[in-house]
Design an enzyme around this catalytic site. Structure first.
Site, mmCIF file in Angstrom:
data_model
loop_
_atom_site.group_PDB
_atom_site.id
_atom_site.type_symbol
_atom_site.label_atom_id
_atom_site.label_comp_id
_atom_site.label_asym_id
_atom_site.label_seq_id
_atom_site.Cartn_x
_atom_site.Cartn_y
_atom_site.Cartn_z
ATOM 1 N N GLU A 144 -3.138 49.904 -21.203
ATOM 2 C CA GLU A 144 -2.195 48.941 -20.048
ATOM 3 C C GLU A 144 -4.310 48.325 -19.454
ATOM 4 O O GLU A 144 -4.675 49.150 -19.272
ATOM 5 C CB GLU A 144 -1.623 49.599 -18.853
ATOM 6 C CG GLU A 144 -1.660 48.144 -17.931
ATOM 7 C CD GLU A 144 -1.147 49.046 -16.696
ATOM 8 O OE1 GLU A 144 -1.185 50.747 -16.461
ATOM 9 O OE2 GLU A 144 -0.749 47.902 -15.962
ATOM 10 N N HIS A 147 10.510 50.288 -13.498
ATOM 11 C CA HIS A 147 8.700 50.304 -13.333
ATOM 12 C C HIS A 147 8.311 49.787 -11.540
ATOM 13 O O HIS A 147 8.631 48.647 -11.399
ATOM 14 C CB HIS A 147 8.119 49.575 -14.261
ATOM 15 C CG HIS A 147 7.120 49.900 -14.051
ATOM 16 N ND1 HIS A 147 5.916 50.903 -15.563
ATOM 17 C CD2 HIS A 147 5.644 50.417 -13.586
ATOM 18 C CE1 HIS A 147 5.229 51.169 -15.234
ATOM 19 N NE2 HIS A 147 4.887 51.089 -13.968
ATOM 20 N N HIS A 196 1.509 54.557 -18.930
ATOM 21 C CA HIS A 196 1.142 53.743 -19.399
ATOM 22 C C HIS A 196 0.453 53.477 -20.310
ATOM 23 O O HIS A 196 -0.881 54.185 -20.677
ATOM 24 C CB HIS A 196 0.101 53.244 -17.590
ATOM 25 C CG HIS A 196 1.359 53.862 -16.845
ATOM 26 N ND1 HIS A 196 2.687 53.917 -16.327
ATOM 27 C CD2 HIS A 196 1.081 51.973 -15.227
ATOM 28 C CE1 HIS A 196 2.214 54.197 -15.098
ATOM 29 N NE2 HIS A 196 1.890 52.934 -14.806
ATOM 30 N N GLN A 225 -1.795 59.626 -12.591
ATOM 31 C CA GLN A 225 -3.163 58.152 -12.434
ATOM 32 C C GLN A 225 -4.574 58.952 -12.762
ATOM 33 O O GLN A 225 -5.048 57.769 -13.257
ATOM 34 C CB GLN A 225 -2.995 57.379 -10.462
ATOM 35 C CG GLN A 225 -4.113 57.162 -10.454
ATOM 36 C CD GLN A 225 -3.500 55.716 -10.547
ATOM 37 O OE1 GLN A 225 -2.291 55.112 -9.885
ATOM 38 N NE2 GLN A 225 -4.247 55.003 -12.078
ATOM 39 N N HIS A 251 5.992 52.037 -8.421
ATOM 40 C CA HIS A 251 4.555 52.748 -7.474
ATOM 41 C C HIS A 251 5.663 52.791 -6.146
ATOM 42 O O HIS A 251 4.746 52.392 -5.954
ATOM 43 C CB HIS A 251 3.794 52.829 -7.606
ATOM 44 C CG HIS A 251 3.157 52.421 -9.772
ATOM 45 N ND1 HIS A 251 2.328 53.677 -9.681
ATOM 46 C CD2 HIS A 251 3.366 52.274 -10.211
ATOM 47 C CE1 HIS A 251 2.213 53.198 -11.605
ATOM 48 N NE2 HIS A 251 2.937 52.547 -11.510
#
Ligand code: ZN
Length: 235
Positions: free
Chosen positions: A214, A58, A211, A153, A60
């Site tokens: 979170e 994981h 995700h 996102q 980005h």
């Protein structure tokens, strides 16, 4: 291809590993240290530990090495971090993205990592970061196996064209369908985003990496929705 003078976990002494067709064909104990050999098909581990490559599951890569640009995250919260990234995203440049990703991949390689899954933000209407990362994936092929997650996102349902951007990213050959249900504007949108992304994955044969929950909000309960969608679609 041979690796000589290799130390192995839970074993004393040194070993020679023989590799054939990309796999380990034999592991032989050495009675003593073998003197260094100058040959292109022999690698001298010099008594160091030899282990399988590590996995970074994981990261980005599109956002790596951007801390403090254009401003620091003063609260230290995830949500301010996402806000800061929103500012940085407006200045994305193809070469800048590729340069930072390649630098980060070199750092991963230096730490023994060979398999990497990266989330890439696909809520930029130009999908510039995804395009850059698809190029990086090819260019870094001899160093790492890169798997790309289409990561929304700014949401799928709460963003104009969010669904279309996810579909476009998978059409461009992102490997994995992502999601961020707790970031959608409402719980209903969060649930709907999970149904959409699971359907997209099923239609395209992609993996899923979300995700999920979170957040510090104890009311965020999307994991059970995701689990139920997985259960219902596995029959
Ligand atoms: Zn993440």
């Amino acid at each position: 291809m041979k690796i000589i003078n290799a130390a192995l976990r839970h074993q004393s002494g040194l070993f020679t590993l023989t590799l054939e067709d990309g796999a380990i064909a034999a592991i032989d104990a050495q009675p003593t240290l073998i003197a260094p050999v100058t040959a292109s098909d022999v690698l001298d581990a010099a008594g160091n530990l030899v282990i399988p490559p590590l996995v970074e599951p994981h990261i980005h890569l599109d956002a790596s090495l951007t801390a403090g640009e254009p401003e620091w995250n003063m609260s230290g919260t995830l949500f301010e971090g996402i806000e800061r990234w929103g500012q940085r995203k407006a200045t994305i440049d193809h070469e800048d993205t590729k340069r930072r990703a390649h630098t980060t991949i070199s750092m991963l390689r230096d730490h023994g990592i060979q398999h990497v899954r990266t989330h890439i933000d696909v809520t930029d209407p130009t999908l510039a970061a995804l395009q850059a990362m698809l190029e990086v994936k090819e260019e870094a092929r001899d160093l790492i196996d890169l798997q790309i997650v289409a990561f929304p996102q700014e949401g799928i349902e709460s963003l104009d064209n969010g669904r279309r951007l996810m579909e476009a990213a998978i059409d461009m050959e992102a490997d994995v369908v992502g999601g961020i249900p707790h970031f959608e504007y409402t719980r209903e949108q969060g649930v709907s985003s999970i149904k959409f992304l699971m359907n997209l994955a099923e239609r395209t044969g992609c993996l899923v990496d979300v995700h999920c929950d979170e957040t510090d909000d104890a009311q965020s309960r999307f994991l059970e929705v995701l689990a139920e969608e997985a259960r219902a679609s596995s029959g």
